[in-house]
Design a protein around this motif. Structure first.
Motif, PDB file in Angstrom:
ATOM      1  N   VAL A  71      26.278  43.646  90.898  1.00  0.00           N
ATOM      2  CA  VAL A  71      26.290  42.821  89.693  1.00  0.00           C
ATOM      3  C   VAL A  71      24.851  42.499  89.293  1.00  0.00           C
ATOM      4  CG1 VAL A  71      27.071  40.620  88.746  1.00  0.00           C
ATOM      5  CG2 VAL A  71      28.508  41.847  90.364  1.00  0.00           C
ATOM      6  N   VAL A  72      24.540  42.660  88.005  1.00  0.00           N
ATOM      7  CA  VAL A  72      23.187  42.396  87.498  1.00  0.00           C
ATOM      8  C   VAL A  72      23.260  41.602  86.197  1.00  0.00           C
ATOM      9  CG1 VAL A  72      22.093  44.417  88.544  1.00  0.00           C
ATOM     10  CG2 VAL A  72      23.141  44.613  86.295  1.00  0.00           C
ATOM     11  N   ALA A  73      22.165  40.952  85.863  1.00  0.00           N
ATOM     12  CA  ALA A  73      22.091  40.200  84.611  1.00  0.00           C
ATOM     13  C   ALA A  73      22.040  41.133  83.416  1.00  0.00           C
ATOM     14  CB  ALA A  73      20.873  39.281  84.624  1.00  0.00           C
ATOM     15  N   ASP A  74      21.286  42.239  83.565  1.00  0.00           N
ATOM     16  CA  ASP A  74      21.129  43.202  82.478  1.00  0.00           C
ATOM     17  C   ASP A  74      21.339  44.605  83.020  1.00  0.00           C
ATOM     18  OD1 ASP A  74      19.612  45.198  80.776  1.00  0.00           O
ATOM     19  OD2 ASP A  74      19.442  43.409  79.523  1.00  0.00           O
ATOM     20  N   LYS A  75      22.396  45.239  82.563  1.00  0.00           N
ATOM     21  CA  LYS A  75      22.749  46.564  83.060  1.00  0.00           C
ATOM     22  C   LYS A  75      21.697  47.612  82.698  1.00  0.00           C
ATOM     23  CE  LYS A  75      26.594  49.759  83.122  1.00  0.00           C
ATOM     24  NZ  LYS A  75      28.032  49.643  83.284  1.00  0.00           N
ATOM     25  N   ALA A  76      21.192  47.567  81.478  1.00  0.00           N
ATOM     26  CA  ALA A  76      20.252  48.593  81.006  1.00  0.00           C
ATOM     27  C   ALA A  76      18.968  48.613  81.828  1.00  0.00           C
ATOM     28  CB  ALA A  76      19.936  48.378  79.530  1.00  0.00           C
ATOM     29  N   THR A  77      18.464  47.433  82.169  1.00  0.00           N
ATOM     30  CA  THR A  77      17.208  47.358  82.926  1.00  0.00           C
ATOM     31  C   THR A  77      17.429  47.107  84.414  1.00  0.00           C
ATOM     32  OG1 THR A  77      17.019  44.979  82.555  1.00  0.00           O
ATOM     33  CG2 THR A  77      15.994  46.446  80.907  1.00  0.00           C
ATOM     34  N   ARG A  78      18.678  46.865  84.779  1.00  0.00           N
ATOM     35  CA  ARG A  78      19.070  46.523  86.160  1.00  0.00           C
ATOM     36  C   ARG A  78      18.368  45.245  86.629  1.00  0.00           C
ATOM     37  NH1 ARG A  78      21.591  51.235  89.345  1.00  0.00           N
ATOM     38  NH2 ARG A  78      21.422  49.711  91.009  1.00  0.00           N
ATOM     39  N   THR A  79      18.114  44.357  85.683  1.00  0.00           N
ATOM     40  CA  THR A  79      17.512  43.069  86.012  1.00  0.00           C
ATOM     41  C   THR A  79      18.529  42.224  86.764  1.00  0.00           C
ATOM     42  OG1 THR A  79      16.180  43.170  84.014  1.00  0.00           O
ATOM     43  CG2 THR A  79      16.428  41.000  85.052  1.00  0.00           C
ATOM     44  N   PHE A  81      20.364  38.909  88.533  1.00  0.00           N
ATOM     45  CA  PHE A  81      20.504  37.482  88.278  1.00  0.00           C
ATOM     46  C   PHE A  81      19.537  36.753  89.212  1.00  0.00           C
ATOM     47  CE2 PHE A  81      24.806  38.725  86.835  1.00  0.00           C
ATOM     48  CZ  PHE A  81      24.840  38.050  85.624  1.00  0.00           C
ATOM     49  N   PRO A  82      19.085  35.562  88.849  1.00  0.00           N
ATOM     50  CA  PRO A  82      18.265  34.775  89.783  1.00  0.00           C
ATOM     51  C   PRO A  82      19.042  34.554  91.088  1.00  0.00           C
ATOM     52  CG  PRO A  82      18.195  33.811  87.585  1.00  0.00           C
ATOM     53  CD  PRO A  82      19.250  34.878  87.558  1.00  0.00           C
ATOM     54  N   ALA A  83      18.377  34.767  92.207  1.00  0.00           N
ATOM     55  CA  ALA A  83      19.033  34.685  93.518  1.00  0.00           C
ATOM     56  C   ALA A  83      19.671  33.324  93.765  1.00  0.00           C
ATOM     57  CB  ALA A  83      18.038  35.005  94.616  1.00  0.00           C
ATOM     58  N   HIS A  84      19.039  32.257  93.277  1.00  0.00           N
ATOM     59  CA  HIS A  84      19.568  30.918  93.542  1.00  0.00           C
ATOM     60  C   HIS A  84      20.918  30.666  92.852  1.00  0.00           C
ATOM     61  CE1 HIS A  84      17.650  30.148  89.630  1.00  0.00           C
ATOM     62  NE2 HIS A  84      18.509  29.144  89.523  1.00  0.00           N
ATOM     63  N   GLU A  85      21.294  31.519  91.887  1.00  0.00           N
ATOM     64  CA  GLU A  85      22.582  31.358  91.205  1.00  0.00           C
ATOM     65  C   GLU A  85      23.752  31.874  92.045  1.00  0.00           C
ATOM     66  OE1 GLU A  85      22.310  33.079  87.320  1.00  0.00           O
ATOM     67  OE2 GLU A  85      20.793  31.632  86.670  1.00  0.00           O
ATOM     68  N   ARG A  86      23.453  32.685  93.036  1.00  0.00           N
ATOM     69  CA  ARG A  86      24.455  33.175  93.991  1.00  0.00           C
ATOM     70  C   ARG A  86      25.714  33.705  93.309  1.00  0.00           C
ATOM     71  NH1 ARG A  86      24.714  29.855  99.312  1.00  0.00           N
ATOM     72  NH2 ARG A  86      25.253  31.935  99.989  1.00  0.00           N
ATOM     73  N   ALA A  91      31.768  35.360  93.044  1.00  0.00           N
ATOM     74  CA  ALA A  91      32.817  36.393  93.056  1.00  0.00           C
ATOM     75  C   ALA A  91      33.667  36.268  94.308  1.00  0.00           C
ATOM     76  CB  ALA A  91      32.189  37.779  92.961  1.00  0.00           C
ATOM     77  N   ARG A  92      33.025  36.030  95.441  1.00  0.00           N
ATOM     78  CA  ARG A  92      33.755  35.873  96.706  1.00  0.00           C
ATOM     79  C   ARG A  92      34.728  34.703  96.642  1.00  0.00           C
ATOM     80  NH1 ARG A  92      33.985  36.248 102.307  1.00  0.00           N
ATOM     81  NH2 ARG A  92      34.277  34.270 103.375  1.00  0.00           N
ATOM     82  N   LEU A  93      34.265  33.569  96.126  1.00  0.00           N
ATOM     83  CA  LEU A  93      35.111  32.380  96.060  1.00  0.00           C
ATOM     84  C   LEU A  93      36.302  32.602  95.133  1.00  0.00           C
ATOM     85  CD1 LEU A  93      32.384  29.598  96.074  1.00  0.00           C
ATOM     86  CD2 LEU A  93      33.839  30.353  97.972  1.00  0.00           C
ATOM     87  N   ASP A  94      36.092  33.295  94.030  1.00  0.00           N
ATOM     88  CA  ASP A  94      37.195  33.620  93.129  1.00  0.00           C
ATOM     89  C   ASP A  94      38.206  34.519  93.837  1.00  0.00           C
ATOM     90  OD1 ASP A  94      38.342  33.637  90.299  1.00  0.00           O
ATOM     91  OD2 ASP A  94      38.149  35.785  90.736  1.00  0.00           O
TER      92      ASP A  94
END
Length: 138
Positions: A71-79, A81-86, A91-94
């Motif tokens: 999972v990434v914030a931006d698919k095109a650049t593969r940026t 998500f900030p790590a602290h957002e976990r 996804a695991r909890l859901d």
């Protein structure tokens, strides 16, 4: 009281572990385990394939019954998500709420169902991954 169940390490000739290993080898000898796993892996791949089109999924990887969704914030650049957002943890909890245990390693969500899994259980797992990705990427 002298009623303890004693055992030793599995690599030290533990009789219980050795018996379990022999029973496992019997199953591999007597049942079409590898053929069944190939069919399950193909089904898992087909079910996971649509996730590759998700705007926040960089990659879906699979080897046999081991699968991972990154999972990434931006698919095109593969940026990422900030790590602290976990996001992987989200996804695991859901998935846990749906009765499915997934393993997030950072923002990569892994599954490795057992060899005795069914097609219905693969459906449940993939549905939980898809839901988890959607929840994590809100």
């Amino acid at each position: 009281a002298g009623k303890a169940f004693l055992h030793s390490h599995s690599y030290a000739g533990n009789p219980l572990a050795c018996r379990a290993a022999l029973a496992t080898l019997d199953i591999f000898r007597d049942e079409p385990v590898l053929e069944r796993n190939r069919a399950l892996a193909a089904y898992l791949a087909a079910r996971l394939a649509p996730l590759a089109d998700h705007p926040h999924v960089a990659e879906v990887r699979q080897t046999g019954l081991i699968a991972a969704v990154e999972v990434v914030a931006d698919k095109a650049t593969r940026t990422p998500f900030p790590a602290h957002e976990r996001r992987g943890l989200r996804a695991r909890l859901d998935a846990l709420a749906r009765g499915v245990v997934l393993r997030p390693l950072g923002e990569v969500i892994y599954t490795m169902p057992p060899y005795c899994t069914t097609l219905e259980e693969i459906d449940l797992i993939v549905d939980a991954i898809a839901s988890g990705v959607s929840v994590a990427c809100r």
